[in-house]
Write a protein that holds these residues in place. Structure first.
Motif, mmCIF file in Angstrom:
data_model
loop_
_atom_site.group_PDB
_atom_site.id
_atom_site.type_symbol
_atom_site.label_atom_id
_atom_site.label_comp_id
_atom_site.label_asym_id
_atom_site.label_seq_id
_atom_site.Cartn_x
_atom_site.Cartn_y
_atom_site.Cartn_z
ATOM 1 N N GLY A 38 0.577 -1.106 -0.067
ATOM 2 C CA GLY A 38 -0.020 -0.066 -0.126
ATOM 3 C C GLY A 38 0.499 1.410 0.336
ATOM 4 O O GLY A 38 0.244 2.635 -0.303
ATOM 5 N N SER A 97 14.279 10.153 -1.099
ATOM 6 C CA SER A 97 13.068 10.365 -1.561
ATOM 7 C C SER A 97 11.926 8.896 -1.120
ATOM 8 O O SER A 97 10.918 9.509 -1.826
ATOM 9 C CB SER A 97 13.108 10.498 -2.692
ATOM 10 N N LEU A 98 12.930 8.388 -0.641
ATOM 11 C CA LEU A 98 11.909 6.732 -0.073
ATOM 12 C C LEU A 98 11.621 7.194 1.280
ATOM 13 O O LEU A 98 10.799 5.873 1.276
ATOM 14 C CB LEU A 98 12.772 5.452 -1.231
ATOM 15 N N TRP A 141 -1.957 14.315 -0.129
ATOM 16 C CA TRP A 141 -2.476 14.303 -1.448
ATOM 17 C C TRP A 141 -2.641 12.246 -1.449
ATOM 18 O O TRP A 141 -3.440 12.041 -2.433
ATOM 19 C CB TRP A 141 -1.050 13.684 -2.669
HETATM 20 C C1 LIG Z 1 8.368 10.315 -1.526
HETATM 21 S S1 LIG Z 1 7.499 9.204 -1.845
HETATM 22 C C2 LIG Z 1 7.753 7.936 -0.281
HETATM 23 C C3 LIG Z 1 8.310 6.359 -2.083
HETATM 24 C C4 LIG Z 1 7.653 5.930 -2.630
HETATM 25 N N1 LIG Z 1 6.610 4.935 -1.576
HETATM 26 C C5 LIG Z 1 7.815 4.905 -4.248
HETATM 27 O O1 LIG Z 1 7.760 4.016 -3.932
HETATM 28 O O2 LIG Z 1 9.253 5.562 -4.435
HETATM 29 C C6 LIG Z 1 5.400 9.690 -1.429
HETATM 30 C C7 LIG Z 1 4.459 8.559 -1.929
HETATM 31 O O3 LIG Z 1 4.542 7.547 -1.902
HETATM 32 C C8 LIG Z 1 3.546 7.195 -1.170
HETATM 33 N N2 LIG Z 1 2.903 6.888 0.720
HETATM 34 C C9 LIG Z 1 4.464 7.891 0.976
HETATM 35 N N3 LIG Z 1 3.746 7.125 2.730
HETATM 36 C C10 LIG Z 1 2.354 6.715 2.415
HETATM 37 C C11 LIG Z 1 1.875 6.310 3.347
HETATM 38 N N4 LIG Z 1 1.936 6.423 4.897
HETATM 39 N N5 LIG Z 1 0.653 5.499 3.113
HETATM 40 C C12 LIG Z 1 0.335 5.211 1.612
HETATM 41 N N6 LIG Z 1 1.535 5.628 1.274
HETATM 42 C C13 LIG Z 1 2.429 6.628 1.158
HETATM 43 C C14 LIG Z 1 2.284 7.781 -1.313
HETATM 44 O O4 LIG Z 1 2.357 7.133 -2.713
HETATM 45 C C15 LIG Z 1 3.382 9.456 -2.015
HETATM 46 O O5 LIG Z 1 3.262 9.769 -2.596
#
Ligand SMILES: C[S@@+](CC[C@H](N)C(=O)[O-])C[C@H]1O[C@@H](n2cnc3c(N)ncnc32)[C@H](O)[C@@H]1O
Length: 511
Positions: A38, A97-98, A141
């Protein structure tokens, strides 16, 4: 250079490609990346990490806000970039960024403009294979995976206001009506589903609540024996290190078996502080400490990563939750504004309007004695008077209607000894009232609103070249002003589309 065909390239020079789920150690503190259900990818600790450990320093790529508006915002980068201190947008390289978002983050971060990088630090002990998460802010978002069902979320399970992406671009009038007519009026609407965006008035600090902590270097010293604490605190006072500049911080920090004393900021004591000889203290060293107290629990957690910080919530400017009924009230007020602006245009004036509805809650209705709404429009053209802006007309109208209600003979105040309001000009005051506007008010009108003590304003069209409530200036944010009102920018697609087109005015007109 030879281009490797896809299949060959995929095979990573003949070896099995590393899978996203294998534990590839990716930085010097042994963090690895793994898919999380997720959330996409996330950053994980491969071993136990103590609290307050720097785990990653990510250099950033900086974009101008124009570059970002024109290009970046329309791409996947939108999910990865955030505001740098000087208004540019930043993309963290490395692992930065991750990091995923968590409501209870175990990592805080600090922007380091000098090196154009971000430093990530654990806020508590991290268990092996635990995910490392930061806090993105309150307006997400996406649907966050780890957020527990808070009261707000439970009370408004699906308020049908929908996410921005779902609503933007839909081509129906009054799209919001569907959700507003259904549903319990007392349901609280989640902040990101409200039909407006609130501007932050407590500039830097409010920003810090949501992003990075502002710090400065300070001198500290480890105390080998805690029995010296009391006498050292006395000594701090004697030598003048006990200044008000540090009252937002605790003086002592205990980490494991180490007790550390905060001496003074480096800016106030540039040279290494001289310590009393009788305690055989080690040499002082410098640490980054937060520059201000924590306004929220989340900020407290972040700031305490650097040094134990005092929690001092500032209730006054914290956004209040809105119910569905209140949103309907505001939506109706904004409709009146649009109708008035259009009527103004039909009558030959500029399509600029202002409206004060009867206050939503009973307490304010009683306190303000505002029993009917008041609406005004711009009359610069019809009266050939350059100062007859909608806001000024409205403030005047409020004053004259109140004066008429309380003093039939305004020239004879002796006949109305109780009319202190009239004599001290209080009729003009919009204290506790909410003002809805078609356009962001100009500097002159913003100043008039400040004088009028209005409680809050909502405007539909920002005026990039002339606006005094967020565009070229933000008057209630100026240091030294003796009143602040809150500002909400209405989301254009949160209201009916009818009438919006004819409200467009030249960019350089003062609204
Ligand atoms: C800065 S990125 C983080 C890294 C991302 N998970 C990736 O695979 O590239 C931000 C994105 O990660 C996802 N994300 C971050 N935190 C989350 C959370 N607590 N629950 C669900 N999605 C999350 C959202 O899609 C968000 O737009």
């Amino acid at each position: 250079m030879d281009i490797i065909p896809a299949e060959q390239g995929d095979s990573f020079l003949g070896e099995t490609p590393p899978s996203r789920n294998s534990r590839n150690i990716l930085n010097s503190t042994q963090c690895y990346i793994q898919d999380v259900e997720g959330k996409g990818r996330g950053v994980f600790a491969s071993h136990e990490i103590p609290a307050y450990t720097d785990i990653e320093t990510s250099p950033v790529l900086l974009f101008t806000s124009v570059e970002y508006e024109d290009h970046g915002r329309h791409t996947l980068l939108d999910h990865y970039t955030f505001k740098w201190r000087d208004g540019r947008m930043a993309l963290a390289l490395g692992l930065g960024s991750l990091f995923n978002h968590s409501q209870a983050p175990n990592v805080s971060y600090r922007l380091e403009p000098g090196t154009e990088s971000i430093r990530y630090t654990t806020t508590r002990r991290i268990a092996p294979d635990e995910e490392l998460c930061i806090f993105y802010g309150h307006s997400l978002w996406f649907q966050a995976v780890d957020i527990p069902n808070t009261v707000l979320a439970e009370e408004a399970p699906d308020d049908e206001w929908g996410g921005l992406s779902r609503l933007q671009g839909e081509d129906e009038d009054d799209i919001y009506d569907v959700s507003l007519t259904d549903g319990d009026p007392d349901d609280l609407i989640l902040e990101h589903n409200l039909p407006f965006t609130r501007l932050k008035l407590i500039d830097d600090e409010a920003e810090d609540e949501l992003s990075a902590v502002q710090t400065e270097p300070a001198w500290v010293v480890d105390i080998p024996d805690p029995k010296y604490i009391a006498s050292l605190l006395k000594w701090l006072k004697q030598v003048g290190y006990d200044t008000p500049a540090l009252t937002h911080l605790k003086r002592i920090r205990k980490t494991g078996s180490t007790t550390t004393l905060l001496l003074s900021t480096v800016s106030s004591t540039p040279l290494v502080p001289q310590l009393p000889a009788e305690y055989s203290l080690p040499a002082p060293y410098t640490l980054q400490i937060p520059q201000s107290a924590a306004l929220t629990q989340i900020a407290l957690q972040h700031k305490t990563t650097f040094w134990p910080t005092i929690y001092a919530p500032r209730k006054k400017f914290e956004p209040q939750p809105w119910s569905r009924a209140k949103v309907r009230w505001a939506r109706d007020a904004m409709r009146t504004v649009i109708e008035e602006a259009n009527a103004s245009k039909t009558g030959g004036d500029l399509p600029i309007a202002a409206h004060v509805p009867v206050p939503f809650d009973e307490e304010t209705r009683e306190a303000t004695q505002m029993t009917h709404s008041i609406t005004a429009h711009d009359t610069r053209v019809s009266t050939a008077h350059p100062l007859h802006h909608a806001v000024l007309n409205l403030v005047r109208l409020v004053a004259s209607q109140r004066a008429a209600a309380s003093t039939p003979d305004v020239t004879n105040t002796a006949a109305n000894p109780d009319d202190t309001d009239g004599r001290n000009g209080a009729h003009y005051l919009l204290t506790d009232l909410t003002l809805f506007l078609s356009h962001e008010p100009c500097i002159m009108c913003s100043m008039a609103l400040l004088h009028s003590r209005v409680k809050e304003i909502f405007y539909l069209s920002p005026m990039k070249k002339t606006g005094g409530c967020g565009s070229i200036a933000c008057l209630p944010k100026l240091p030294g002003v003796n009143h602040r009102f809150t500002i909400g920018q209405w989301k254009p697609f949160a209201t009916q589309k009818r009438g919006l087109d004819s409200m467009v005015i030249e960019e350089d007109i003062d609204a």
